[in-house]
Design an enzyme around this catalytic site. Structure first.
Site, PDB file in Angstrom:
ATOM      1  N   GLU A  90      -6.028   4.311  -6.001  1.00  0.00           N
ATOM      2  CA  GLU A  90      -7.265   4.670  -5.313  1.00  0.00           C
ATOM      3  C   GLU A  90      -7.551   6.106  -5.695  1.00  0.00           C
ATOM      4  OE1 GLU A  90      -7.311   6.004  -1.403  1.00  0.00           O
ATOM      5  OE2 GLU A  90      -9.258   5.165  -0.925  1.00  0.00           O
ATOM      6  N   HIS A 140     -11.115  -1.675   3.629  1.00  0.00           N
ATOM      7  CA  HIS A 140     -11.009  -1.272   5.035  1.00  0.00           C
ATOM      8  C   HIS A 140     -11.675   0.072   5.319  1.00  0.00           C
ATOM      9  CE1 HIS A 140      -7.979   0.822   2.855  1.00  0.00           C
ATOM     10  NE2 HIS A 140      -7.788   1.608   3.867  1.00  0.00           N
ATOM     11  N   ASP A 141     -12.171   0.721   4.231  1.00  0.00           N
ATOM     12  CA  ASP A 141     -12.850   2.010   4.398  1.00  0.00           C
ATOM     13  C   ASP A 141     -14.365   1.896   4.243  1.00  0.00           C
ATOM     14  OD1 ASP A 141     -10.354   3.816   2.461  1.00  0.00           O
ATOM     15  OD2 ASP A 141     -10.451   3.388   4.610  1.00  0.00           O
ATOM     16  N   ASP A 179       0.876  -1.179   0.000  1.00  0.00           N
ATOM     17  CA  ASP A 179       0.000   0.000   0.000  1.00  0.00           C
ATOM     18  C   ASP A 179       0.913   1.229   0.000  1.00  0.00           C
ATOM     19  OD1 ASP A 179      -3.249   0.288   1.482  1.00  0.00           O
ATOM     20  OD2 ASP A 179      -2.119   1.846   0.392  1.00  0.00           O
ATOM     21  N   ASP A 181      -2.581   4.954  -2.532  1.00  0.00           N
ATOM     22  CA  ASP A 181      -3.538   5.661  -1.681  1.00  0.00           C
ATOM     23  C   ASP A 181      -3.808   7.071  -2.221  1.00  0.00           C
ATOM     24  OD1 ASP A 181      -4.842   5.453   1.006  1.00  0.00           O
ATOM     25  OD2 ASP A 181      -3.690   7.287   1.344  1.00  0.00           O
TER      26      ASP A 181
HETATM   27  O1  TEU Z   1      -8.793   6.621   1.718  1.00  0.00           O
HETATM   28  C1  TEU Z   1      -9.062   7.848   1.073  1.00  0.00           C
HETATM   29  C2  TEU Z   1     -10.486   8.064   1.032  1.00  0.00           C
HETATM   30  O2  TEU Z   1     -11.003   8.594   0.099  1.00  0.00           O
HETATM   31  C3  TEU Z   1     -11.207   7.584   2.222  1.00  0.00           C
HETATM   32  O3  TEU Z   1     -11.019   8.599   3.199  1.00  0.00           O
HETATM   33  C4  TEU Z   1     -12.627   7.375   1.906  1.00  0.00           C
HETATM   34  O4  TEU Z   1     -13.068   8.342   0.986  1.00  0.00           O
HETATM   35  C5  TEU Z   1     -13.425   7.566   3.133  1.00  0.00           C
HETATM   36  O5  TEU Z   1     -12.778   6.858   4.146  1.00  0.00           O
HETATM   37  C6  TEU Z   1     -14.814   7.019   2.886  1.00  0.00           C
HETATM   38  O6  TEU Z   1     -15.632   7.620   3.836  1.00  0.00           O
HETATM   39  C7  TEU Z   1      -7.412   6.326   1.822  1.00  0.00           C
HETATM   40  C8  TEU Z   1      -7.272   5.103   2.718  1.00  0.00           C
HETATM   41  O7  TEU Z   1      -7.940   3.995   2.102  1.00  0.00           O
HETATM   42  C9  TEU Z   1      -7.889   5.441   4.048  1.00  0.00           C
HETATM   43  O8  TEU Z   1      -7.903   4.306   4.915  1.00  0.00           O
HETATM   44  C10 TEU Z   1      -7.071   6.562   4.674  1.00  0.00           C
HETATM   45  O9  TEU Z   1      -7.696   6.961   5.878  1.00  0.00           O
HETATM   46  C11 TEU Z   1      -6.971   7.762   3.733  1.00  0.00           C
HETATM   47  O10 TEU Z   1      -6.714   7.428   2.372  1.00  0.00           O
HETATM   48  C12 TEU Z   1      -5.799   8.641   4.149  1.00  0.00           C
HETATM   49  O11 TEU Z   1      -4.601   7.947   3.903  1.00  0.00           O
END
Ligand code: TEU
Ligand code: CA
Length: 553
Positions: A254, A327-328, A98, A199
């Site tokens: 992403e 995970h989000d 990642d 990310d």
């Molecule tokens: O996620 C970016 C992101 O867009 C997320 O914040 C998502 O939109 C949101 O959580 C949905 O509500 C990436 C990673 O996947 C996330 O775990 C990190 O918190 C974020 O970037 C910052 O690195």
């Protein structure tokens, strides 16, 4: 259509903190992952996407990195990492890191230097601006509540952080920063890793002007202002040349805020940037007028329209990723299926519906078991910075009451995906012999890998069969997608065509029995996979609650 291994593979995402704890401290770790490599081989996946294991103060659970070439102490050592990588490769499983380079931790050595003085050599590694009218330089908001700007008294300036104040954004317009990142990426490639999940890579090139945006529910502007910035494709083409072409890598960006037009650049078939992207439009179909914090259910027609748009827009021009969970995101069986009576049936249906499409499938840990959202009792049981900050900000501002916000958190909090993987019915679901860092979903006694591995009709064995089916049928990987019944609010049906091979996928997204008029050409076919044992092909097919069937001619 160019054939590529990364179009034919299936990726499995591991969130290390919650996967398997080997030393009883209640936190998942790298040795725990290595101990479960045979489970992953049995599932049949080809690539692991490993959420961050780098050194981090864990303000955002590892997405705030203080040393890109060291392993977080809680997760183990670099030797543990090397052992895990070797164990994966020994089983023919590739490993993707990642890559979190839109920002670092504020505890990274670069930031410690940068904040010392305006003429420090590291100053322009980050984005500093003077305040305006006694406040922040503009009205951009952090994804984790509050302003995206933090005042730093030492030099009377503000620094930009689209995420937490402990995640200062890197200045990608600085060529020294790009070379630092590319050097680090090459270091991991030389260690033998097989690619990167990048990310928020769509946010790395900031707009030339930092203009105020349109305020959202909390009074701040969203990060849409910063997505797909002026130089993002230039920087990714530079990364492609200086890093990615040095090995046979798989890359997925992403891309918050990405459109199909932009995705055709990020994931173009000339392979000058990335292989594919994670888009978010299908994750926004159940948003409310105040964004993600709602208990609103998606309308199937909206979901079909968005997924079809992405299937058709990238056809022959780029490549899709296929994901319901990560995970989000909350658990898909609770979000788009039924986590009660029809939990297993709807989990199998959702997997069939998505993974029979064109694109690389991504399975998130526990999705293959039909793991569900979590009955969090109160705010004290949440760990995720986004959820906790949103709760305090939005109830504090009176946007939602506490019980409303708790209801929405139980639907949409990222912590729904971050409770411990459920290995067995033993205490703490066999995840740890210690006290888990976050609560275990109480339903682990019924939903766990050990029980499902021993039962042919389980979600686990259905996923294995689905993964095998993709490997045995090129039409599933390379065939053209065509939607049927666009207006149906109950059935998602489409075909896949490659030469004279043609499949039909029919999925009932409801708890009712619905009639499906089987097209003539499939009446003589057979059911390649389905989630009801006794399904039969008929002209006027009755799709039972959450029934899915894949039929050939
Ligand atoms: O996620 C970016 C992101 O867009 C997320 O914040 C998502 O939109 C949101 O959580 C949905 O509500 C990436 C990673 O996947 C996330 O775990 C990190 O918190 C974020 O970037 C910052 O690195
Ligand atoms: Ca541990």
């Amino acid at each position: 259509m160019k054939k590529r291994w990364w179009k034919e593979c299936v990726v499995y995402q591991i969130y290390p903190r919650s996967f398997c704890d080997s030393n009883g401290d209640g936190i998942g770790d790298i040795k725990g992952i290595t101990s479960k490599m045979d489970y992953l081989k049995e599932l049949g996946i080809d690539v692991i996407w490993l959420s961050p294991v780098y050194q981090s103060p864990n303000d955002d659970n590892g997405y705030d990195i203080s040393d890109y070439q060291a392993i977080m102490e809680e997760f183990g050592t670099m030797e543990d990492f090397d052992e895990m990588l070797a164990a994966a490769h020994a089983r023919g499983i590739r490993l993707v890191m990642d890559l979190v380079v839109n920002h670092t931790s504020d505890e990274h050595a670069w930031f410690a230097e940068s904040r010392k003085s305006p003429d420090n050599p590291y100053r322009d590694y980050y984005i500093w601006r003077p305040g305006k009218d006694g406040g922040a330089p503009n009205n951009w908001g952090s994804c984790f509540s509050g302003s995206a700007w933090e005042y730093d008294g030492a030099t009377d300036m503000y620094y930009l952080h689209l995420f937490s104040r402990k995640q200062p954004d890197l200045n990608w317009d600085n060529p020294v920063v790009r070379d630092e990142v590319f050097g680090m990426m090459n270091w991991w490639i030389d260690k033998g890793v097989d690619g990167f999940r990048m990310d928020v890579i769509s946010l790395i090139s900031k707009p030339a002007q930092f203009k105020d945006g349109v305020p959202g529910a909390n009074g701040y502007a969203g990060f849409e202002e910063t997505a797909n910035g002026p130089h993002v494709h230039e920087y990714l083409q530079e990364m492609r040349k200086k890093v990615l072409n040095r090995a046979d890598t798989i890359t997925v960006g992403e891309c918050s805020g990405v459109t199909v037009e932009e995705a055709r650049k990020y994931a173009n078939s000339d392979e000058t940037e990335l292989n594919m992207v994670f888009q978010f439009e299908h994750m926004d179909v159940d948003a409310g007028e105040k964004g993600k914090w709602t208990d609103r259910r998606a309308d199937l027609r909206d979901l079909k329209a968005v997924l079809t748009k992405w299937q058709k827009a990238l056809e022959d021009a780029a490549w899709n990723s296929l994901y319901w969970e990560n995970h989000d995101q909350p658990r898909s069986v609770s979000r788009f299926g039924d986590d009660g009576t029809y939990r297993e049936t709807s989990a199998k249906m959702l997997a069939t519906c998505l993974y029979m499409m064109q694109g690389t499938p991504y399975i998130y840990q526990g999705q293959e078991l039909g793991m569900t959202n979590v009955p969090f009792a109160g705010i004290e049981e949440f760990r995720d910075i986004e959820s906790v900050n949103a709760y305090h900000e939005l109830t504090g501002q009176g946007v939602f009451s506490e019980e409303e916000m708790l209801r929405y958190l139980r639907c949409k909090s990222r912590d729904n995906a971050r409770t411990p993987f459920q290995w067995s019915a033993e205490e703490n679901a066999g995840f740890t012999t210690g006290t888990p860092w976050i609560m275990v979903n109480p339903n682990y006694t019924k939903i766990n890998a050990e029980e499902q591995r021993g039962r042919e009709t389980s979600v686990f064995h259905y996923f294995r069969k689905l993964i095998r089916l993709r490997k045995e049928n090129e039409v599933i990987v390379y065939g053209t997608y065509d939607l049927l019944l666009p207006e149906s609010e109950e059935i998602y049906a489409y075909t896949r065509t490659l030469g004279d091979e043609k499949l039909l996928v029919a999925c009932n997204f409801t708890a009712k029995e619905v009639s499906f008029d089987m097209p003539e050409e499939f009446l003589g076919g057979e059911i390649l996979i389905g989630n009801y044992e006794d399904a039969e092909i008929e002209k006027n097919m009755k799709l039972r609650p959450y029934e899915a069937a894949v039929v050939n001619r």
